[in-house]
Design an enzyme around this catalytic site. Structure first.
Site, PDB file in Angstrom:
ATOM      1  N   LEU A  78       0.818  -1.205   0.000  1.00 45.11           N
ATOM      2  CA  LEU A  78       0.000   0.000   0.000  1.00 45.11           C
ATOM      3  C   LEU A  78       0.857   1.262   0.000  1.00 45.11           C
ATOM      4  O   LEU A  78       2.045   1.221   0.328  1.00 45.11           O
ATOM      5  CB  LEU A  78      -0.918  -0.001   1.224  1.00 45.11           C
ATOM      6  N   GLY A 124       2.699   4.334   1.148  1.00 47.36           N
ATOM      7  CA  GLY A 124       3.332   4.657   2.417  1.00 47.36           C
ATOM      8  C   GLY A 124       4.028   3.484   3.084  1.00 47.36           C
ATOM      9  O   GLY A 124       4.596   3.629   4.161  1.00 47.36           O
ATOM     10  N   SER A 182       0.383  -2.882  -7.079  1.00 48.70           N
ATOM     11  CA  SER A 182       0.130  -4.258  -7.517  1.00 48.70           C
ATOM     12  C   SER A 182      -1.097  -4.856  -6.841  1.00 48.70           C
ATOM     13  O   SER A 182      -1.003  -5.798  -6.059  1.00 48.70           O
ATOM     14  CB  SER A 182       1.367  -5.139  -7.276  1.00 48.70           C
TER      15      SER A 182
END
Length: 172
Positions: free
Chosen positions: A8, A10, A84
């Protein structure tokens, strides 16, 4: 070889990816770093809402995979940092590339929301932006990654992690 860093926003993909590429270039100068955010700009696929919908994200991911495949077929090592979100594409990567090594940068969403490097999670919570992966687009945790790195703490030794990835991938 393609080293695919996923997770994700960050989670540290770009930070670690830059170090992996730097270390790999020392022994394999034919190394390219591809970052999903930078490639969106290259492909002019970063304006408005459409590129960030699930369909727009698939188009972007397909372009990135095709670019990785082209570079791989020419003997160029690729370090690719990308969200992804499509499990089927990750599975297909194992067939498409000469050698594929997947790194999952794992951190709980609440930790990433607290970091919120780009301010994206806060904007999504305020209703200012849509199509944020982890908020209104699901992120299916990968199964079968070659290595999973817990990035929930900010005390990671990036150089050591990069070196370990290259060792585990069989490059050093």
């Amino acid at each position: 070889m393609v080293i695919w860093l996923i997770g994700l926003s960050g989670s540290g993909k770009s930070t670690l990816g830059h170090e992996v590429a730097r270390q790999l270039r020392e022994i394999k100068p034919n190394t390219v770093l591809l970052d999903g955010d930078e490639l969106r700009k290259v492909f002019a696929h970063d304006h408005g809402d459409e590129p960030y919908t699930v369909q727009g994200r698939r188009i972007n991911a397909e372009r990135i995979v095709a670019l990785c495949e082209m570079l791989d077929s020419q003997g160029i090592h690729v370090v690719c940092c990308i969200l992804s979100i499509f499990p089927d594409m990750r599975l297909e990567n194992r067939k498409r590339f000469s050698h594929y090594y997947e790194v999952f940068m794992d951190a709980p969403l609440d930790v990433l929301m607290a970091r919120d490097v780009k301010g994206m999670y806060a904007a999504a919570r305020r209703g200012e932006v849509n199509n944020v992966v982890g908020i209104d687009i699901p992120f299916e945790r990968p199964v079968g990654s070659d290595i999973t790195i817990d990035t929930s703490k900010n005390d990671a030794n990036i150089k050591a992690l990069a070196s370990n990835i290259l060792k585990q991938a069989g490059l050093i």
